[in-house]
Design a protein around this motif. Structure first.
Motif, PDB file in Angstrom:
ATOM      1  N   TYR A   8     104.291  21.178  42.994  1.00 16.35           N
ATOM      2  CA  TYR A   8     103.920  22.566  43.304  1.00 16.35           C
ATOM      3  C   TYR A   8     102.405  22.716  43.480  1.00 16.35           C
ATOM      4  N   ALA A   9     101.649  22.047  42.621  1.00 14.72           N
ATOM      5  CA  ALA A   9     100.193  22.108  42.734  1.00 14.72           C
ATOM      6  C   ALA A   9      99.738  21.470  44.040  1.00 14.72           C
ATOM      7  N   ASN A  10     100.388  20.386  44.443  1.00 13.56           N
ATOM      8  CA  ASN A  10     100.059  19.745  45.714  1.00 13.56           C
ATOM      9  C   ASN A  10     100.336  20.683  46.886  1.00 13.56           C
ATOM     10  N   PHE A  11     101.426  21.435  46.799  1.00 10.72           N
ATOM     11  CA  PHE A  11     101.760  22.402  47.848  1.00 10.72           C
ATOM     12  C   PHE A  11     100.655  23.455  47.962  1.00 10.72           C
ATOM     13  N   ALA A  12     100.242  24.017  46.829  1.00  9.40           N
ATOM     14  CA  ALA A  12      99.173  25.022  46.830  1.00  9.40           C
ATOM     15  C   ALA A  12      97.858  24.408  47.295  1.00  9.40           C
ATOM     16  N   PHE A  13      97.560  23.197  46.840  1.00 11.87           N
ATOM     17  CA  PHE A  13      96.338  22.517  47.249  1.00 11.87           C
ATOM     18  C   PHE A  13      96.307  22.335  48.770  1.00 11.87           C
ATOM     19  N   THR A  14      97.422  21.953  49.344  1.00 10.90           N
ATOM     20  CA  THR A  14      97.486  21.733  50.796  1.00 10.90           C
ATOM     21  C   THR A  14      97.279  23.032  51.557  1.00 10.90           C
TER      22      THR A  14
END
Length: 188
Positions: free
Chosen positions: A75-81
């Motif tokens: 989820y954090a990777n999704f937001a980071f992207t």
């Protein structure tokens, strides 16, 4: 995801690929729309969008690189992207708005060249060197990579510094564009 969370390559490839497609598309699109909206309200609009893109990814990256929960990391990777792709439309528009009309193609090509060599080549190389150095110093492989990526977030501080400095000059540079073009003999 492979070294720290023990995920399979198939799982990581699927989830990171889907994230890159959906979150990247959304971030670029939303960033462009918001950049245009801000630009209509302030000469600093595109820089403000850049500042958001240079600050919002940091907390999500910190969560991504420090959590022990693989789902939270995805989820954090999704937001980071999403957040890290916000700048793409703003940056290209800004390049074109600051140069005389006949230089737009050159400015865009130079921008893409610099992003490719510095961001997409030198960035991963540098993080890899940091990670390798830490691993050679006795740190576990996953922890060394995690630390290298956290050190890489320092690049955002450089971006924020230059964006803030740009705010001093953006209005004068943009409003003098046609005047500069005429000085170079363009019929505008």
């Amino acid at each position: 995801f492979l070294r720290v969370h023990g995920e399979s390559t198939a799982s990581v490839g699927t989830w990171l690929g889907l994230t890159a497609i959906t979150a990247g598309w959304f971030g670029v699109t939303a960033g462009g729309v918001i950049s245009d909206w801000l630009k209509n309200r302030s000469p600093h609009g595109r820089l403000l969008c850049g500042l958001f893109a240079a600050t919002a990814p940091v907390p999500t990256a910190f969560v991504l690189f420090t959590t022990s929960d693989v789902q939270v990391a995805y989820y954090a990777n999704f937001a980071f992207t999403i957040f890290s792709s916000f700048w793409i439309g703003s940056a290209i528009a800004l390049c074109n708005e600051l140069v005389i009309p006949r230089m737009r193609g050159t400015a865009s090509a130079t921008y893409i060249l610099v992003v490719t060599f510095i961001g997409l080549a030198l960035g991963p190389f540098t993080i890899g060197r940091i990670s390798t150095s830490l691993e050679l110093g006795g740190m576990a492989s996953g922890e060394a990579l995690r630390s290298g990526m956290l050190w890489g977030l320092g690049g955002y501080a450089v971006a924020v510094t230059f964006l803030l400095l740009s705010m001093r000059y953006i209005n004068a540079d943009e409003t003098s564009r046609l005047e500069r073009a005429r000085a170079f003999g363009e019929a505008v």
